[in-house]
Structure formats: structure tokens, C-alpha cells
Design an enzyme around this catalytic site. Structure first.
Site, PDB file in Angstrom:
ATOM      1  N   THR A  90       0.803  -1.220   0.000  1.00 31.29           N
ATOM      2  CA  THR A  90       0.000   0.000   0.000  1.00 31.29           C
ATOM      3  C   THR A  90       0.837   1.272   0.000  1.00 31.29           C
ATOM      4  OG1 THR A  90      -1.772  -1.160   1.153  1.00 31.29           O
ATOM      5  CG2 THR A  90      -1.805   1.241   1.251  1.00 31.29           C
ATOM      6  N   ASN A 111       5.578  -1.170   3.286  1.00 31.91           N
ATOM      7  CA  ASN A 111       4.774  -0.615   4.370  1.00 31.91           C
ATOM      8  C   ASN A 111       5.615  -0.476   5.636  1.00 31.91           C
ATOM      9  OD1 ASN A 111       2.503  -0.490   2.782  1.00 31.91           O
ATOM     10  ND2 ASN A 111       1.543  -2.327   3.629  1.00 31.91           N
ATOM     11  N   ASP A 173      -4.027   6.290   6.791  1.00 33.60           N
ATOM     12  CA  ASP A 173      -3.093   7.410   6.906  1.00 33.60           C
ATOM     13  C   ASP A 173      -2.024   7.363   5.822  1.00 33.60           C
ATOM     14  OD1 ASP A 173      -1.574   5.268   7.914  1.00 33.60           O
ATOM     15  OD2 ASP A 173      -1.422   6.083   9.940  1.00 33.60           O
ATOM     16  N   ASP A 301      -9.507  -2.907  -0.394  1.00 26.75           N
ATOM     17  CA  ASP A 301      -8.353  -3.601   0.166  1.00 26.75           C
ATOM     18  C   ASP A 301      -8.738  -4.389   1.405  1.00 26.75           C
ATOM     19  OD1 ASP A 301      -5.318  -3.923   0.214  1.00 26.75           O
ATOM     20  OD2 ASP A 301      -5.672  -3.105   2.211  1.00 26.75           O
ATOM     21  N   HIS A 305      -8.501  -8.485   1.772  1.00 28.04           N
ATOM     22  CA  HIS A 305      -7.750  -9.160   2.826  1.00 28.04           C
ATOM     23  C   HIS A 305      -8.646 -10.041   3.697  1.00 28.04           C
ATOM     24  CE1 HIS A 305      -3.872  -7.371   2.175  1.00 28.04           C
ATOM     25  NE2 HIS A 305      -4.311  -6.134   2.345  1.00 28.04           N
ATOM     26  N   HIS A 347      -1.984  -1.066  -5.840  1.00 34.55           N
ATOM     27  CA  HIS A 347      -1.492  -2.407  -6.130  1.00 34.55           C
ATOM     28  C   HIS A 347      -2.694  -3.264  -6.497  1.00 34.55           C
ATOM     29  CE1 HIS A 347      -3.176  -3.532  -2.234  1.00 34.55           C
ATOM     30  NE2 HIS A 347      -2.443  -2.577  -1.672  1.00 34.55           N
TER      31      HIS A 347
END
Length: 558
Positions: A90, A111, A173, A301, A305, A347
Site C-alpha cells: 500500500t 509498508n 493514513d 483492500d 484481505h 497495487h
């Protein structure tokens, strides 16, 4: 019966009376095709749909009726865009979208990376933290753009014209920080307490109202969403072990369940509410200069997941995303704003192996837990006699690995040799590059679809932050050892499932075209900069300008 929570309902309740209801409307009709206007747009709207792979985009394309329909039928469509680097996570992905630079230049290699020289006990460094803050760690941190080494488009616009307003909102964030940059006027991301910004920033009335409505929505249960017709074939449960299943959910949640709210279409709808409210309350696109707002839509996302990318959950999410974007664009049209949109992803993503195994891919597998840094340390310690020591640091069973700084030169040589031997013999490992091998490789060039793994690795490499080894798993190996103890699926590989993303541009009146050849997300900044006549030195970025004029003419030369 599950109820469908309409865009109009959420948008009406979230900001009234701050902003008018954004009612659903029929799909927009195509304007008379012309060319991209020579005048600069007054507002740039840059949207990143987290984990929106090119595969997911194409799978549902025939069903789009809202905002995605507008972009794909009226805009410039690059269905084979690339997050061209190997570290398809990300933070690196978002760092490329509005900087024109690959992670090797942005410095955002993952990340999380490791700084073994840091004095704090936690050696992991989160990409969007200031690790120098006392009492913090990589999970409990002070958010900061400290690690981003290059300016964003908004930052360059502000240098050229300080009157430019730069706003960034997202569900995460790291999306806000990497797209908005350190000079953004407003930066807001979602937490269980609502949308927050940097420490010490006062909460404006708009954000306070959105947070109130978030609290009100969370206080109520959501019975879920109706199943769109195109999702019916996906409506079956997949056993992931330990009596757990995914694949046939509708996003039903109990009152107060923020985690399920976050991994549902409700999150993106609220982020778009905040974005629309910010545009209206700040008058973005209404003054002489061009303004920019970046919007990170994170729900896709979290859904990928939590449930995978091929169940009813993902299908519903894409359908709702299309609807919410349609309502958002309709609101901008109603306000008469001259805006340009770019939509892409940070991604792609890969579905869980258990469903792949049921759907014609029996070779799909989860990674061997023996490849985790903890297991590698134990195995290499046994081989070298260096037991009881921390030998190898890393964030998981793939990606960057770091050798402990406490090793002597001889010990390190032994550890590196044994680690390379072990990894290269493992049946799930595609390759392992040393830091020296990557550093010696030239910066990649040419079509991103033809890059070697070493070139992809070089595009993610930072000599100060990258590991001593880079471990790349074979295709069709999910880098989560056990799907019952957290996320069921993830991304991060160097393969096209994770690298390929759509890149879509739209402006009112432009002539539609589609270019199926590969382009990169780093091409977005120079393309937008050309539209607003903003010079960007070519030696400061990795991307190239994409001509958005179909046929004769060149938007890059305007």
C-alpha cells in the site's frame, strides 16, 4: 432479507444540512466527443482504489452503470497500468501515484522496513511514522510524511502558485500522506474515533459533522446489502480451516463493529462524503488557480484481505464503489466544477488459495511457515551454531530480510551463505537477490510488462532502507501461512496479479480511447502536470506524460 444501503441515504444523512443530498441518477450520457480542452482544469481529483487490480476492474466492467461506467466509456482507459516495482504494498504504491517516481526514488520501499541502528526497542519502521517521537513504536506511532523523499503533485503546484489548495482524504493514513504530501492544506484519514489529522490540527466543522454521522451509523447495525445479479454465481462458502468460511457474505454487522464497517462499502461511501464536503466547503475548483484533492478509497483492500477477491463480498464492494463514485461525480457536475479525474490503484491482489483450489487451480498454496524470519533464524542458528541469537529480521515470509548488526564479519558471512543455500533450495522460492546484486542493476526502463524480476526489485530499492536480501516467492504462493488467524489473502508479490492496475483519466468533453499497452502509475504526475501547464524537470521523476488526446494532437505538448 438483506437491505441495500443506497448512496443517496448515506450521503443525505452524513452531511445534511452541510451539503445537499447526492441522489442517485441514471448513468451519464456521453458528451459529444471533442478533445481535451486546452485550458487547465480548475480541480484535479485523484482517486486511488486500494487493491483494485486490473483483473478485478476487468471482471466487472460490463456491469458498471455509475462512476466507473463514466470513466471507462468516456475517458482515456489504460487497462494495463503497472505499479511496476516488486514491493506491491500500500505505501509504496501510493507513493508513486502523485510523485511520478518509483519507490527507489520516493524512499518508500515497503509498508514497514527495519532500521537496526535505531535506539528504540522496536526496530521496525512504519512508512508513515516519525519513529523519533518518544514512547512510540511501529504500531503505536505519530503519523508523519517524514520518509517521503520527493514532492507530490500538490507540493509542486503550491511551489508554482502558493494559492493552490491541496486536500487529501482516505481510509488509511499512508494513503493520505503519500498522495497529499507534507504541504497539504488538509489531510484526513479514518480511525475508530472518526477522521483525524496530524497531532495538534483542529477539527473543522465539516469533519466534526462527518464524525458525528459515523458514530451514529456505527451505533446502528447494518443488516447487509442485497446481492446484485452479477454476484449470484459467486454465492458459495469457502472453507479456510478451523471451521471458518468466507465467500458468501453481505456485510451484515452488529452495532458498534468498526472493523466490519471498515471492511465494507460503508467506508468508501463515507470517505466520498468527506471529499465532496471538502470540495464544497473550501470552494475547491472555484478560484483562478487549479486545486487538487486526492481520495484514497480503502474498503476494497480491507475486503480483499478479509474475504478474498472472488466472493460475493468483493463483487458487492465493486458494485457499491461504482454507485458511490457516480453519486460523487454527479455532485461535482451539479456544482459546475471544471474537473479532471484520474483513478488508479496502489497495487492489485490475489484471491485466497482455498477458493483457487476449488476453481481449477489445485497448485495454489499457502507459504511454508519455515520461511518466516523467526523460523529462518532458528534454522540458520542450528546450522551455524549461533543459537540463542537474533540473526534475521523481516516483516514476513517474503520481501526484505536484514541480518542482525551484532554479528561479527565472519558470523555474518556464515549466516548469509547458509540463508541463501536454504532459501534457494526451497520449492516455494522463486529467487533471492542480495543487496549488492540489486544495487548493481541499472534503473529499469522500457515497457513495464517486460521487466525482469531484478529490474522490478531495483525499482523498489533504497540503499539505506532495503534489506540485505530480497526474498521473492513463486507465483501462486500466498504469503500468509494460515488464513484462520487474521487476513485470508494479501498482495506484495512481483507478479502481475499484484502489479497490474487500471489507470483511467476523464474530463468532460474529451474523446474516449483505450490503450491496452503497458504504462506505469508514475506516468500520472507528468500527464496531469501537462494539463495544468506545470513544468516538471524530467530528471526529477521516473514517469512520462501520456497523451490524452485521441487522434491528432498531443496533450503533453499543450
Amino acid at each position: 432479507m438483506f437491505k441495500r444501503v443506497a448512496a443517496a441515504l448515506l450521503l443525505a444523512t452524513a452531511l445534511a444540512p452541510v451539503m445537499p443530498v447526492m441522489a442517485q441518477s441514471p448513468a451519464p450520457t456521453a458528451a459529444t466527443p471533442t478533445t481535451v480542452p486546452a485550458s487547465a482544469p480548475k480541480l484535479i481529483v485523484a482517486i486511488s482504489v486500494d487493491q483494485f487490480s486490473a483483473d478485478l476492474f476487468s471482471e466487472y466492467r460490463q456491469y458498471y452503470t455509475g462512476g466507473l461506467k463514466r470513466l471507462t466509456s468516456e475517458g482515456a482507459v489504460f487497462p494495463r497500468g503497472y505499479q511496476s516495482h516488486a514491493a506491491t504494498e500500500t505505501c509504496p504504491g501510493h507513493s508513486t501515484i502523485l510523485t511520478g517516481s518509483r519507490p527507489s526514488r520516493t524512499g518508500i520501499i515497503a509498508n514497514t522496513w527495519f532500521d537496526l541502528d535505531t535506539k528504540r526497542e522496536d526496530k521496525a519502521v512504519y512508512c508513515a511514522e516519525d519513529e523519533s517521537q518518544p514512547g512510540t513504536n511501529s504500531n503505536d506511532y505519530v503519523a508523519s510524511p517524514l520518509h517521503l523523499k520527493v514532492p507530490t503533485l500538490g507540493g509542486r503546484m503550491k511551489i508554482a502558485n502558493p494559492a493552490t489548495r491541496v486536500v487529501s482524504v482516505a481510509g488509511k493514513d499512508r494513503a493520505v500522506i503519500m498522495m497529499g504530501g507534507p504541504t497539504a492544506d488538509q489531510s484526513w484519514w479514518l480511525t475508530p474515533k472518526g477522521y483525524v489529522s496530524y497531532k495538534g490540527i483542529a477539527t473543522p466543522p465539516l469533519v466534526a459533522r462527518v464524525n458525528e454521522q459515523l458514530a451514529a451509523r456505527l451505533a446502528q447495525p447494518n443488516p447487509g446489502f442485497e446481492l446484485p445479479p452479477q454476484c449470484a454465481a459467486k454465492d458459495f462458502a469457502v472453507n479456510i480451516g478451523a471451521g471458518q468460511t468466507v465467500g458468501n457474505g453481505r456485510f451484515a454487522r452488529d452495532a458498534g463493529d468498526f472493523k466490519k464497517f471498515r471492511a465494507s462499502p460503508e467506508q468508501d461511501a463515507l470517505t466520498l462524503v468527506l471529499a465532496a464536503g471538502a470540495i464544497e466547503s473550501m470552494g475547491l475548483g472555484k478560484q483562478a488557480q487549479t486545486d487538487i484533492i486526492s481520495i484514497g478509497l480503502s474498503a476494497t483492500d480491507y475486503v480483499g484481505h478479509t474475504y478474498g477477491t472472488e466472493g460475493t463480498e468483493s463483487c458487492i464492494q465493486v458494485d457499491r464503489l461504482d454507485t458511490e463514485l457516480g453519486a460523487f461525480f454527479d455532485k461535482l457536475d451539479k456544482d459546475g466544477i471544471d474537473y479532471v479525474v484520474v483513478l488508479t490503484a496502489d497495487h492489485g491482489g490475489h484471491d485466497l488459495p482455498e477458493r483457487h483450489q476449488e476453481n481449477a487451480m489445485p497448485m495454489e498454496a499457502r507459504v511454508d511457515a519455515a520461511l518466516t524470519p523467526k523460523a529462518l533464524t532458528a534454522a540458520i542458528g542450528a546450522k551455524t551454531g549461533l543459537t540463542g541469537k537474533k540473526l534475521i529480521w523481516g516483516d514476513g515470509p517474503a520481501g526484505d530480510l536484514y541480518f542482525d548488526k551484532g554479528l561479527t564479519k565472519a558470523e555474518r558471512a556464515k549466516v548469509e551463505a547458509e540463508t541463501l543455500t536454504l532459501l534457494r533450495a526451497h520449492p516455494q522460492v522463486q529467487t533471492v537477490f542480495t543487496k549488492a546484486e540489486i544495487a548493481a542493476a541499472p534503473a529499469p526502463s522500457g515497457p513495464p510488462e517486460s521487466w525482469s524480476l531484478l529490474q522490478e526489485a531495483r525499482a523498489s530499492f533504497d540503499p539505506q532502507r532495503s534489506g540485505d536480501l530480497l526474498l521473492l516467492l513463486k507465483p501462486r504462493v500466498m504469503s500468509i501461512p494460515d488464513g484462520t488467524k487474521g487476513y485470508v489473502a494479501t498482495h506484495g508479490s512481483p507478479w502481475d496479479t499484484d502489479r497490474r492496475v487500471p489507470i483511467l483519466f476523464w474530463r468532460k468533453g474529451m474523446r474516449h480511447f483505450e490503450q491496452p499497452l503497458g504504462v506505469e502509475t508514475v506516468d500520472i504526475l507528468p500527464t496531469l502536470a501537462a494539463l495544468i501547464h506545470l513544468p516538471v524537470p524530467k530528471d526529477q521523476i521516473d514517469g512520462r506524460c501520456l497523451d490524452l488526446i485521441a487522434g491528432a494532437g498531443d496533450s503533453c505538448a499543450q
